[in-house]
Design an enzyme around this catalytic site. Structure first.
Site, short mmCIF file in Angstrom:
data_model
loop_
_atom_site.label_atom_id
_atom_site.label_comp_id
_atom_site.label_asym_id
_atom_site.label_seq_id
_atom_site.Cartn_x
_atom_site.Cartn_y
_atom_site.Cartn_z
CG ASN A 1 32.07 41.35 35.15
OD1 ASN A 1 32.39 41.43 33.96
ND2 ASN A 1 32.31 42.32 36.00
CG HIS B 1 41.64 44.66 38.61
ND1 HIS B 1 41.39 45.14 39.87
CD2 HIS B 1 40.49 44.79 37.91
CE1 HIS B 1 40.14 45.53 39.94
NE2 HIS B 1 39.57 45.32 38.77
CD GLU C 1 43.90 41.06 35.70
OE1 GLU C 1 42.96 40.78 34.94
OE2 GLU C 1 44.17 42.22 36.04
CB SER D 1 39.38 42.64 34.11
OG SER D 1 40.28 43.71 34.21
CG ASP E 1 42.89 38.98 40.21
OD1 ASP E 1 41.90 38.25 40.04
OD2 ASP E 1 42.81 40.20 40.46
CG HIS F 1 37.40 38.56 34.53
ND1 HIS F 1 36.13 39.06 34.47
CD2 HIS F 1 38.16 39.52 35.08
CE1 HIS F 1 36.12 40.30 34.95
NE2 HIS F 1 37.34 40.60 35.34
C1 LIG Z 1 36.74 42.47 39.46
C2 LIG Z 1 38.18 42.27 39.67
C3 LIG Z 1 38.78 42.46 40.91
C4 LIG Z 1 38.04 43.05 42.06
O1 LIG Z 1 37.25 42.10 42.65
P1 LIG Z 1 36.02 42.59 43.53
O2 LIG Z 1 35.62 41.37 44.24
O3 LIG Z 1 35.01 43.11 42.58
O4 LIG Z 1 36.54 43.66 44.44
C5 LIG Z 1 40.10 42.13 41.06
N1 LIG Z 1 40.83 41.68 40.02
C6 LIG Z 1 40.30 41.52 38.81
C7 LIG Z 1 41.15 41.01 37.71
C8 LIG Z 1 38.96 41.82 38.59
O5 LIG Z 1 38.44 41.71 37.38
#
Ligand SMILES: *Cc1c(COP(=O)(O)O)cnc(C)c1O
Length: 387
Positions: free
Chosen positions: A47, A133, A175, A179, A204, A207
């Site tokens: 990633n 997620h 999001e 992801s 969130d 990405h």
């Molecule tokens: C990777 C991810 C997380 C977790 O983040 P980390 O810092 O790896 O714990 C949370 N939400 C989404 C959408 C992710 O892709």
């Protein structure tokens, strides 16, 4: 049932479903190349979208930070773990995103758990995109608030839920870029709805940040949306790890009182905060890398369409090839590895049953010929893999 029987049964079930997960130690490097089992592979699985994990100035910032502050933060931020490096990084993140405050967390998983746990009470309601997620959905399930899921990226489905009145507060969760699917949420429509119905919006953008929008500010900035809670994670385009929650002053002060992952957990090392400052500077100036990534994505999608591969609705660095059942997805991943490409087969429960996939990720570190080799190999390997 005894413990050992329970464990054995669970392991057997996983194995029988071709869903048994194992880790492989990586011998170094997680950029364009990855080295495993004495072999070097082109990496289509990470990633690190801009290649920052390998950038000289980012690595130097870690080294200088460690030399200045030592390697550990020595305690939670409430005790002695909060340094000038953390403080400056929080201010830089807040300024960059146009929010009053940013709070650092050790991971995105912790940030999502902490925020949902601190904000939500019994009588409250969480409305989450169905494909959110695991860190978000699990936080929502553990919360005393009621959880309802709306159909993936469907504002109309969210609207139906919002129209039913709630006793307490409502938080809507989604999001920026999903992801496992790589598609983008219709954030403007969602925020319009949540505001009309008095719900908070939490996005969130793990990405999207670094990759999308002016100066890499992310999905929300790109779509002109400012959610009440914005979660950024640093394990993806920042090439490092950690997370930040962007919010207003009162919410930040509230989280400092009630977010247990901040209070009862050791803060990220100061050297990591220094690293993230350097990564942020790179991201703000990385239009060339974002252009390169966009060119790689376009090259892949054009080539894949010509080969008749079934693409999803993703214009992001995440380009999943949905295979269907677990076994063929794993066979395809294995065939690609034999040809020198490292790809991940993602299986349920990470994705819905029957939608096992290759989650291909493209980065700015890939060269055009890497994309061509991937396409050529997909063409050669997909034969006999049924949907
Ligand atoms: C990777 C991810 C997380 C977790 O983040 P980390 O810092 O790896 O714990 C949370 N939400 C989404 C959408 C992710 O892709």
């Amino acid at each position: 049932m005894t413990w050992s029987a329970r464990i054995q049964t669970a392991l057997d079930e996983r194995r029988q479903a071709d869903a048994f997960r194992q880790r492989r130690p990586n011998a170094g490097g997680n950029g364009r190349w990855i080295a495993l089992d004495d072999r070097r592979y082109l990496n289509f699985s990470g990633n690190d979208y801009l290649g920052l994990s390998q950038r000289e100035e980012v690595i130097a910032a870690w080294q200088q930070g460690a030399a200045r502050y030592g390697v550990g933060s020595g305690g939670s931020g409430h005790v002695t773990g909060f340094t000038h490096a953390h403080h400056e990084l929080e201010q830089q993140l807040a300024d960059w995103q146009g929010y009053p405050r940013a709070l650092l967390f050790i991971s995105g998983f912790a940030a999502n758990q902490a925020v949902v746990a601190a904000m939500m009470q019994a009588d409250d309601r969480i409305l989450a995109d169905k494909l959110s997620h695991a860190s978000l959905l699990e936080a929502a399930v553990q919360s005393p608030a009621q959880l309802r899921r709306f159909a993936h990226n469907q504002p109309a489905s969210l609207a139906r839920l919002l129209e039913k009145s709630a006793v307490g507060e409502t938080l809507t969760i989604t999001e920026g870029v999903f992801s496992m699917d790589g598609d983008t949420a219709p954030l403007a429509e969602l925020h319009h709805l949540t505001r009309r119905h008095g719900s908070g919006l939490m996005v969130d953008d793990a990405h999207g940040v670094g990759v999308l929008g002016e100066q890499g500010r992310g999905s929300c900035w790109q779509q002109g949306v400012k959610p009440e809670l914005l979660v950024l994670t640093f394990g993806k385009a920042f090439g490092c790890s950690g997370a930040a929650v962007l919010c207003d002053d009162a919410t930040a002060d509230y989280l400092l009182q009630f977010a247990r992952h901040l209070i009862y957990s050791t803060a990220m090392p100061a050297a990591q905060a220094c690293t993230l400052q350097a990564a942020l500077t790179c991201i703000q100036q990385a239009d060339d890398l974002r252009d390169k990534l966009a060119a790689n994505i376009a090259r892949f999608r054009t080539g894949a369409a010509q080969l008749g591969l079934r693409l999803t609705d993703s214009s992001s660095a995440i380009q999943p090839l949905i295979v269907g059942e677990n076994r063929p997805a794993m066979v395809l991943a294995e065939r690609l590895r034999e040809r020198g490409m490292w790809v991940s087969a993602i299986r349920p429960p990470t994705v819905p049953p029957g939608s096992a996939r290759l989650r291909l990720t493209l980065t700015a570190a890939h060269q055009p010929e890497d994309i061509d080799i991937l396409l050529e190999s997909l063409n050669g390997c997909s034969h006999g893999i049924s949907e």
